[in-house]
Structure formats: C-alpha cells, structure tokens
Scaffold this motif. Structure first.
Motif, PDB file in Angstrom:
ATOM      1  N   ASN A   1       0.873  -1.171   0.000  1.00  0.00           N
ATOM      2  CA  ASN A   1       0.000   0.000   0.000  1.00  0.00           C
ATOM      3  C   ASN A   1       0.917   1.229   0.000  1.00  0.00           C
ATOM      4  OD1 ASN A   1      -1.278   2.313   1.254  1.00  0.00           O
ATOM      5  ND2 ASN A   1      -2.967   0.970   1.812  1.00  0.00           N
ATOM      6  N   ASP A   2       0.849   2.036  -1.060  1.00  0.00           N
ATOM      7  CA  ASP A   2       1.759   3.178  -1.206  1.00  0.00           C
ATOM      8  C   ASP A   2       1.674   4.158  -0.044  1.00  0.00           C
ATOM      9  OD1 ASP A   2       2.787   2.223  -3.585  1.00  0.00           O
ATOM     10  OD2 ASP A   2       1.388   3.363  -4.827  1.00  0.00           O
ATOM     11  N   ALA A   3       0.461   4.429   0.430  1.00  0.00           N
ATOM     12  CA  ALA A   3       0.293   5.390   1.528  1.00  0.00           C
ATOM     13  C   ALA A   3       0.949   4.876   2.805  1.00  0.00           C
ATOM     14  CB  ALA A   3      -1.191   5.670   1.761  1.00  0.00           C
ATOM     15  N   LEU A   4       0.759   3.584   3.105  1.00  0.00           N
ATOM     16  CA  LEU A   4       1.359   3.027   4.313  1.00  0.00           C
ATOM     17  C   LEU A   4       2.875   2.939   4.179  1.00  0.00           C
ATOM     18  CD1 LEU A   4       0.897   1.918   7.123  1.00  0.00           C
ATOM     19  CD2 LEU A   4       0.648  -0.346   6.138  1.00  0.00           C
ATOM     20  N   ARG A   5       3.375   2.584   3.020  1.00  0.00           N
ATOM     21  CA  ARG A   5       4.824   2.528   2.815  1.00  0.00           C
ATOM     22  C   ARG A   5       5.445   3.914   3.007  1.00  0.00           C
ATOM     23  NH1 ARG A   5       5.059   0.051  -1.759  1.00  0.00           N
ATOM     24  NH2 ARG A   5       5.061   1.904  -3.058  1.00  0.00           N
ATOM     25  N   GLU A   6       4.776   4.950   2.518  1.00  0.00           N
ATOM     26  CA  GLU A   6       5.275   6.323   2.688  1.00  0.00           C
ATOM     27  C   GLU A   6       5.282   6.721   4.167  1.00  0.00           C
ATOM     28  OE1 GLU A   6       3.829  10.761   1.497  1.00  0.00           O
ATOM     29  OE2 GLU A   6       3.694   9.225  -0.064  1.00  0.00           O
ATOM     30  N   ARG A   7       4.201   6.361   4.897  1.00  0.00           N
ATOM     31  CA  ARG A   7       4.138   6.651   6.338  1.00  0.00           C
ATOM     32  C   ARG A   7       5.261   5.920   7.077  1.00  0.00           C
ATOM     33  NH1 ARG A   7       0.529   8.713   9.330  1.00  0.00           N
ATOM     34  NH2 ARG A   7      -1.374   9.610   8.578  1.00  0.00           N
ATOM     35  N   ARG A   8       5.484   4.654   6.739  1.00  0.00           N
ATOM     36  CA  ARG A   8       6.512   3.863   7.403  1.00  0.00           C
ATOM     37  C   ARG A   8       7.892   4.469   7.152  1.00  0.00           C
ATOM     38  NH1 ARG A   8      11.023   1.628   7.788  1.00  0.00           N
ATOM     39  NH2 ARG A   8      11.274  -0.397   8.718  1.00  0.00           N
ATOM     40  N   ASN A   9       8.185   4.807   5.913  1.00  0.00           N
ATOM     41  CA  ASN A   9       9.504   5.325   5.563  1.00  0.00           C
ATOM     42  C   ASN A   9       9.771   6.718   6.139  1.00  0.00           C
ATOM     43  OD1 ASN A   9      10.047   2.962   4.213  1.00  0.00           O
ATOM     44  ND2 ASN A   9       9.494   3.775   2.211  1.00  0.00           N
ATOM     45  N   SER A  10       8.712   7.479   6.386  1.00  0.00           N
ATOM     46  CA  SER A  10       8.898   8.820   6.954  1.00  0.00           C
ATOM     47  C   SER A  10       8.782   8.821   8.477  1.00  0.00           C
ATOM     48  CB  SER A  10       7.879   9.800   6.350  1.00  0.00           C
ATOM     49  OG  SER A  10       6.563   9.445   6.736  1.00  0.00           O
ATOM     50  N   GLY A  11       8.558   7.631   9.077  1.00  0.00           N
ATOM     51  CA  GLY A  11       8.445   7.548  10.533  1.00  0.00           C
ATOM     52  C   GLY A  11       7.162   8.150  11.062  1.00  0.00           C
ATOM     53  N   ASN A  12       6.125   8.113  10.251  1.00  0.00           N
ATOM     54  CA  ASN A  12       4.847   8.733  10.609  1.00  0.00           C
ATOM     55  C   ASN A  12       3.742   7.683  10.716  1.00  0.00           C
ATOM     56  OD1 ASN A  12       3.080  10.819  11.187  1.00  0.00           O
ATOM     57  ND2 ASN A  12       2.641  11.225   9.040  1.00  0.00           N
ATOM     58  N   MET A  13       4.041   6.551  11.332  1.00  0.00           N
ATOM     59  CA  MET A  13       3.054   5.482  11.475  1.00  0.00           C
ATOM     60  C   MET A  13       2.073   5.824  12.589  1.00  0.00           C
ATOM     61  SD  MET A  13       3.528   2.858   9.362  1.00  0.00           S
ATOM     62  CE  MET A  13       3.164   1.295  10.128  1.00  0.00           C
ATOM     63  N   VAL A  14       0.808   5.455  12.377  1.00  0.00           N
ATOM     64  CA  VAL A  14      -0.265   5.758  13.315  1.00  0.00           C
ATOM     65  C   VAL A  14      -0.752   4.460  13.950  1.00  0.00           C
ATOM     66  CG1 VAL A  14      -2.580   6.744  13.508  1.00  0.00           C
ATOM     67  CG2 VAL A  14      -0.927   7.770  11.951  1.00  0.00           C
ATOM     68  N   ALA A  15      -1.085   4.536  15.233  1.00  0.00           N
ATOM     69  CA  ALA A  15      -1.565   3.364  15.968  1.00  0.00           C
ATOM     70  C   ALA A  15      -2.925   2.914  15.455  1.00  0.00           C
ATOM     71  CB  ALA A  15      -1.656   3.700  17.455  1.00  0.00           C
ATOM     72  N   THR A  16      -3.148   1.609  15.470  1.00  0.00           N
ATOM     73  CA  THR A  16      -4.449   1.083  15.050  1.00  0.00           C
ATOM     74  C   THR A  16      -5.509   1.356  16.106  1.00  0.00           C
ATOM     75  OG1 THR A  16      -3.838  -1.068  15.964  1.00  0.00           O
ATOM     76  CG2 THR A  16      -3.484  -0.743  13.611  1.00  0.00           C
ATOM     77  N   TRP A  17      -5.120   1.539  17.368  1.00  0.00           N
ATOM     78  CA  TRP A  17      -6.070   1.737  18.463  1.00  0.00           C
ATOM     79  C   TRP A  17      -6.470   3.195  18.662  1.00  0.00           C
ATOM     80  CZ3 TRP A  17      -1.157  -0.256  19.003  1.00  0.00           C
ATOM     81  CH2 TRP A  17      -0.197   0.615  19.515  1.00  0.00           C
ATOM     82  N   ASP A  18      -5.685   4.141  18.110  1.00  0.00           N
ATOM     83  CA  ASP A  18      -5.999   5.570  18.268  1.00  0.00           C
ATOM     84  C   ASP A  18      -5.288   6.328  17.161  1.00  0.00           C
ATOM     85  OD1 ASP A  18      -6.292   8.242  18.965  1.00  0.00           O
ATOM     86  OD2 ASP A  18      -5.617   7.990  21.032  1.00  0.00           O
ATOM     87  N   LYS A  19      -6.043   6.889  16.235  1.00  0.00           N
ATOM     88  CA  LYS A  19      -5.455   7.566  15.076  1.00  0.00           C
ATOM     89  C   LYS A  19      -4.683   8.826  15.454  1.00  0.00           C
ATOM     90  CE  LYS A  19      -7.058   4.474  12.380  1.00  0.00           C
ATOM     91  NZ  LYS A  19      -6.205   3.355  12.143  1.00  0.00           N
ATOM     92  N   LYS A  20      -4.744   9.238  16.729  1.00  0.00           N
ATOM     93  CA  LYS A  20      -3.989  10.408  17.179  1.00  0.00           C
ATOM     94  C   LYS A  20      -2.649  10.012  17.798  1.00  0.00           C
ATOM     95  CE  LYS A  20      -8.102  13.142  17.965  1.00  0.00           C
ATOM     96  NZ  LYS A  20      -8.938  13.826  18.931  1.00  0.00           N
ATOM     97  N   GLU A  21      -2.428   8.709  17.964  1.00  0.00           N
ATOM     98  CA  GLU A  21      -1.175   8.241  18.548  1.00  0.00           C
ATOM     99  C   GLU A  21      -0.266   7.651  17.480  1.00  0.00           C
ATOM    100  OE1 GLU A  21       0.657   5.468  22.107  1.00  0.00           O
ATOM    101  OE2 GLU A  21      -1.487   5.421  21.749  1.00  0.00           O
ATOM    102  N   HIS A  22       0.984   8.051  17.492  1.00  0.00           N
ATOM    103  CA  HIS A  22       1.968   7.488  16.582  1.00  0.00           C
ATOM    104  C   HIS A  22       2.630   6.282  17.234  1.00  0.00           C
ATOM    105  CE1 HIS A  22       1.374  11.363  14.659  1.00  0.00           C
ATOM    106  NE2 HIS A  22       1.826  10.775  13.567  1.00  0.00           N
ATOM    107  N   VAL A  23       3.268   5.464  16.418  1.00  0.00           N
ATOM    108  CA  VAL A  23       3.981   4.297  16.922  1.00  0.00           C
ATOM    109  C   VAL A  23       5.441   4.364  16.490  1.00  0.00           C
ATOM    110  CG1 VAL A  23       2.025   2.732  17.188  1.00  0.00           C
ATOM    111  CG2 VAL A  23       3.098   2.950  14.961  1.00  0.00           C
TER     112      VAL A  23
END
Length: 109
Positions: free
Chosen positions: A55-77
């Motif tokens: 998934n391009d959007a998730l790969r971009e988030r992962r590579n930029s260190g901007n991953m979001v928690a599945t339990w709370d979209k306001k929390e990063h992991v």
C-alpha cells in the motif's frame, strides 16, 4: 481487533560479547519478518506484515516515521524491530538470559 503473542528473548552472544534481542511470532514466516511497533504514549504494541507496505500510503508513512496506531489515530507508533518465526533459532553460540511474551495488535490494511 485481532491480537497475537510475540515472544521476546534476550540472549548474550559468547562470540561478540553483545546482548541480543530476538522477537518471535507464529504469524511470521521463516523467510520473511514482520515489524513490531510500540505506542508513543501507551504501552500497546502493533505487528505489521511487510505485505502491508505494498500500500503506497502506508509505505510512505513507514519510511517517513509517521506510522499511526491502530487503536488511536492520534497516537503514533515507534519501530521496535523485526519479528521472525519461532523456527528461526537463537544462534547456538548465544546463551538465553530471559524470555517473555507480549500481546500485539495485528495491523490489517
């Protein structure tokens, strides 16, 4: 919400003199690891399969260190490390010091 158990094994390498951390889960294959992420605000964990990064959007988030928690979209992991199959052994030159387990949410995209 689906969860899985992740084994955490701390060992000491007699060869290098280093402490090593091994992460294992039955959801992971022998030849391909997943990633363990921890909440930036909570003590919750998330397991992400490498298949998710097609998934391009998730790969971009992962590579930029901007991953979001599945339990709370306001929390990063934050990335903890690679999780392998239990069939991937701890090196025979290592001594297991301690083993424990945690529950991690399985991220599904």
């Amino acid at each position: 919400m689906t969860t899985t158990q992740v084994s955490i094994i701390a060992s000491f390498s007699r060869e290098s003199g280093e402490l090593e951390l091994h992460l294992r889960s039955h959801l992971c294959g022998a030849s391909e690891s997943s990633e363990l992420w921890v909440g930036s605000k909570t003590e919750k964990y998330m397991l992400v399969s490498p298949d998710s990064y097609y998934n391009d959007a998730l790969r971009e988030r992962r590579n930029s260190g901007n991953m979001v928690a599945t339990w709370d979209k306001k929390e990063h992991v934050i990335l903890v490390g690679q999780v392998w199959s239990p069939s991937v052994p701890v090196p025979p030159s290592s001594v297991i010091l301690v083993a424990s387990a945690i529950e991690a949410e399985v991220s599904v995209t």
